[in-house]
Every structure is written in structure tokens, then in C-alpha cells.
Design a protein around this motif. Structure first.
Motif, PDB file in Angstrom:
ATOM      1  N   SER A  88       0.823  -1.207   0.000  1.00 17.18           N
ATOM      2  CA  SER A  88       0.000   0.000   0.000  1.00 17.18           C
ATOM      3  C   SER A  88       0.860   1.262   0.000  1.00 17.18           C
ATOM      4  O   SER A  88       0.615   2.198  -0.759  1.00 17.18           O
ATOM      5  CB  SER A  88      -0.930  -0.014   1.219  1.00 17.18           C
ATOM      6  OG  SER A  88      -1.793   1.069   1.192  1.00 17.18           O
ATOM      7  N   ARG A 110      -4.227  -8.500  -6.496  1.00 11.67           N
ATOM      8  CA  ARG A 110      -4.102  -7.826  -5.192  1.00 11.67           C
ATOM      9  C   ARG A 110      -3.617  -6.393  -5.364  1.00 11.67           C
ATOM     10  O   ARG A 110      -4.074  -5.489  -4.670  1.00 11.67           O
ATOM     11  CB  ARG A 110      -3.146  -8.603  -4.273  1.00 11.67           C
ATOM     12  CG  ARG A 110      -2.983  -7.968  -2.926  1.00 11.67           C
ATOM     13  CD  ARG A 110      -4.283  -8.048  -2.094  1.00 11.67           C
ATOM     14  NE  ARG A 110      -4.217  -7.101  -1.000  1.00 11.67           N
ATOM     15  CZ  ARG A 110      -5.140  -6.182  -0.733  1.00 11.67           C
ATOM     16  NH1 ARG A 110      -6.227  -6.088  -1.453  1.00 11.67           N
ATOM     17  NH2 ARG A 110      -4.979  -5.359   0.263  1.00 11.67           N
ATOM     18  N   GLU A 167      -6.591  -4.429  -6.460  1.00 18.17           N
ATOM     19  CA  GLU A 167      -7.488  -4.208  -5.324  1.00 18.17           C
ATOM     20  C   GLU A 167      -6.943  -3.121  -4.400  1.00 18.17           C
ATOM     21  O   GLU A 167      -7.701  -2.278  -3.897  1.00 18.17           O
ATOM     22  CB  GLU A 167      -7.675  -5.509  -4.542  1.00 18.17           C
ATOM     23  CG  GLU A 167      -8.479  -6.547  -5.303  1.00 18.17           C
ATOM     24  CD  GLU A 167      -8.421  -7.935  -4.689  1.00 18.17           C
ATOM     25  OE1 GLU A 167      -7.587  -8.171  -3.762  1.00 18.17           O
ATOM     26  OE2 GLU A 167      -9.201  -8.798  -5.135  1.00 18.17           O
ATOM     27  N   THR A 168      -5.636  -3.127  -4.200  1.00 14.43           N
ATOM     28  CA  THR A 168      -5.004  -2.094  -3.364  1.00 14.43           C
ATOM     29  C   THR A 168      -5.153  -0.731  -4.013  1.00 14.43           C
ATOM     30  O   THR A 168      -5.446   0.261  -3.328  1.00 14.43           O
ATOM     31  CB  THR A 168      -3.524  -2.440  -3.110  1.00 14.43           C
ATOM     32  OG1 THR A 168      -3.449  -3.733  -2.493  1.00 14.43           O
ATOM     33  CG2 THR A 168      -2.857  -1.408  -2.215  1.00 14.43           C
ATOM     34  N   ASP A 175      -7.574   0.162  -5.941  1.00 13.41           N
ATOM     35  CA  ASP A 175      -8.981   0.526  -5.717  1.00 13.41           C
ATOM     36  C   ASP A 175      -9.194   1.061  -4.311  1.00 13.41           C
ATOM     37  O   ASP A 175      -9.882   2.072  -4.120  1.00 13.41           O
ATOM     38  CB  ASP A 175      -9.904  -0.684  -5.939  1.00 13.41           C
ATOM     39  CG  ASP A 175     -10.112  -1.015  -7.406  1.00 13.41           C
ATOM     40  OD1 ASP A 175      -9.784  -0.172  -8.273  1.00 13.41           O
ATOM     41  OD2 ASP A 175     -10.602  -2.123  -7.684  1.00 13.41           O
ATOM     42  N   GLU A 176      -8.616   0.388  -3.329  1.00 14.71           N
ATOM     43  CA  GLU A 176      -8.758   0.823  -1.937  1.00 14.71           C
ATOM     44  C   GLU A 176      -8.218   2.235  -1.742  1.00 14.71           C
ATOM     45  O   GLU A 176      -8.758   3.009  -0.940  1.00 14.71           O
ATOM     46  CB  GLU A 176      -8.029  -0.145  -1.004  1.00 14.71           C
ATOM     47  CG  GLU A 176      -8.680  -1.506  -0.901  1.00 14.71           C
ATOM     48  CD  GLU A 176      -7.780  -2.555  -0.268  1.00 14.71           C
ATOM     49  OE1 GLU A 176      -6.688  -2.214   0.243  1.00 14.71           O
ATOM     50  OE2 GLU A 176      -8.178  -3.737  -0.291  1.00 14.71           O
ATOM     51  N   LEU A 177      -7.159   2.572  -2.475  1.00 17.09           N
ATOM     52  CA  LEU A 177      -6.552   3.901  -2.374  1.00 17.09           C
ATOM     53  C   LEU A 177      -7.210   4.903  -3.324  1.00 17.09           C
ATOM     54  O   LEU A 177      -6.781   6.046  -3.418  1.00 17.09           O
ATOM     55  CB  LEU A 177      -5.049   3.810  -2.670  1.00 17.09           C
ATOM     56  CG  LEU A 177      -4.230   2.992  -1.680  1.00 17.09           C
ATOM     57  CD1 LEU A 177      -2.788   2.858  -2.164  1.00 17.09           C
ATOM     58  CD2 LEU A 177      -4.285   3.615  -0.293  1.00 17.09           C
ATOM     59  N   LYS A 178      -8.234   4.437  -4.029  1.00 21.10           N
ATOM     60  CA  LYS A 178      -8.953   5.251  -5.014  1.00 21.10           C
ATOM     61  C   LYS A 178      -8.018   5.775  -6.100  1.00 21.10           C
ATOM     62  O   LYS A 178      -8.178   6.875  -6.618  1.00 21.10           O
ATOM     63  CB  LYS A 178      -9.716   6.381  -4.337  1.00 21.10           C
ATOM     64  CG  LYS A 178     -10.682   5.879  -3.272  1.00 21.10           C
ATOM     65  CD  LYS A 178     -11.929   6.660  -3.232  1.00 21.10           C
ATOM     66  CE  LYS A 178     -12.892   6.254  -2.143  1.00 21.10           C
ATOM     67  NZ  LYS A 178     -13.222   4.896  -1.971  1.00 21.10           N
TER      68      LYS A 178
END
Length: 127
Positions: A6, A36, A39-40, A42-45
Motif C-alpha cells: 500500500s 491484489r 485491489e489495493t 482501488d482501496e486507495l482510489k
């Protein structure tokens, strides 16, 4: 300092964009799946850009450019025999074709577009 995926991803962003090739490098560096990394992001936009196959984020070849594109017969045959059962070229398969045929991933993407085959199942989860 050992950065987490991240943290490393965040440090790699330029205007909240992460190039596809950089995402692949981060997956390798962190021994993580490409999915992954997506997805990371995406999580951080963050937005993944500059698809190596030319599917998004780069100037796509226009239909006129593709009309004039000469496709080697062996590349055409390899793409046709590599299609999924439902007639799509999967992202992972496109990279295998690229490596086997010793051409760039973008060349495979452009060839698939000219042959009117769609690429699916992005390894980063983008499409």
C-alpha cells in the motif's frame, strides 16, 4: 526501509494514476498477485492507466490506423488459437502470445482489435 504494498503503491502514484507496467512491477516486488495490486489501487482510489495491451489510458489506434496495420499470419493464427471457449482473448493469454511471438503486448492488443476480438479478464482487475 521495507515498504508495504500500500505504501509503495501510494509512493508510485503520479496525479493519483498508476501505470499498468508499474503495477506489475509492484506485484513482483511484493510477491503479490496482480489482482491484489489492483485491489489495493482501488482501496486507495487510484486509477490504473496506460494498459500495456492498449485497452485504456493510452492513445488507442484508430480504426483507420488498424485498417492499414499489416498483421503477420503467424500472429493472427496464434491469437485465434489462444481464444477462450467463448471467443475472447484473456489478458494473461495475450501476454503469453506476446512473449511466444516476440512482439510487444501492445502489438497483440492492436492485432486483437483489428481482428475484432475483445480482451477480457485484466490481471489487475480493471476489466
Amino acid at each position: 526501509m521495507n515498504m508495504s504494498l500500500s505504501e509503495d503503491l501510494r509512493a508510485s502514484l503520479k496525479e493519483n494514476h498508476l501505470p499498468c507496467a508499474v503495477a506489475w512491477q509492484l506485484a513482483k516486488k511484493h510477491n503479490a498477485s496482480r489482482k491484489r495490486v489492483g485491489e489495493t489501487a482501488d482501496e486507495l482510489k487510484a486509477r490504473i492507466v496506460n494498459c500495456q495491451l492498449g485497452c485504456f489510458g493510452v492513445s488507442k489506434a484508430t480504426h483507420e490506423e488498424l485498417d492499414n496495420l499489416e498483421l503477420p499470419m503467424l500472429l493472427q493464427q496464434e491469437i485465434k488459437t489462444s481464444l477462450s471457449a467463448d471467443g475472447y482473448l484473456l489478458c494473461e493469454t495475450a501476454f503469453k502470445v506476446s512473449k511466444k511471438m516476440k512482439v510487444t503486448p501492445r502489438s497483440v492488443g492492436d492485432a486483437a482489435s483489428k481482428m475484432q476480438f475483445h480482451i477480457r479478464n485484466c490481471q489487475l482487475g480493471c476489466f
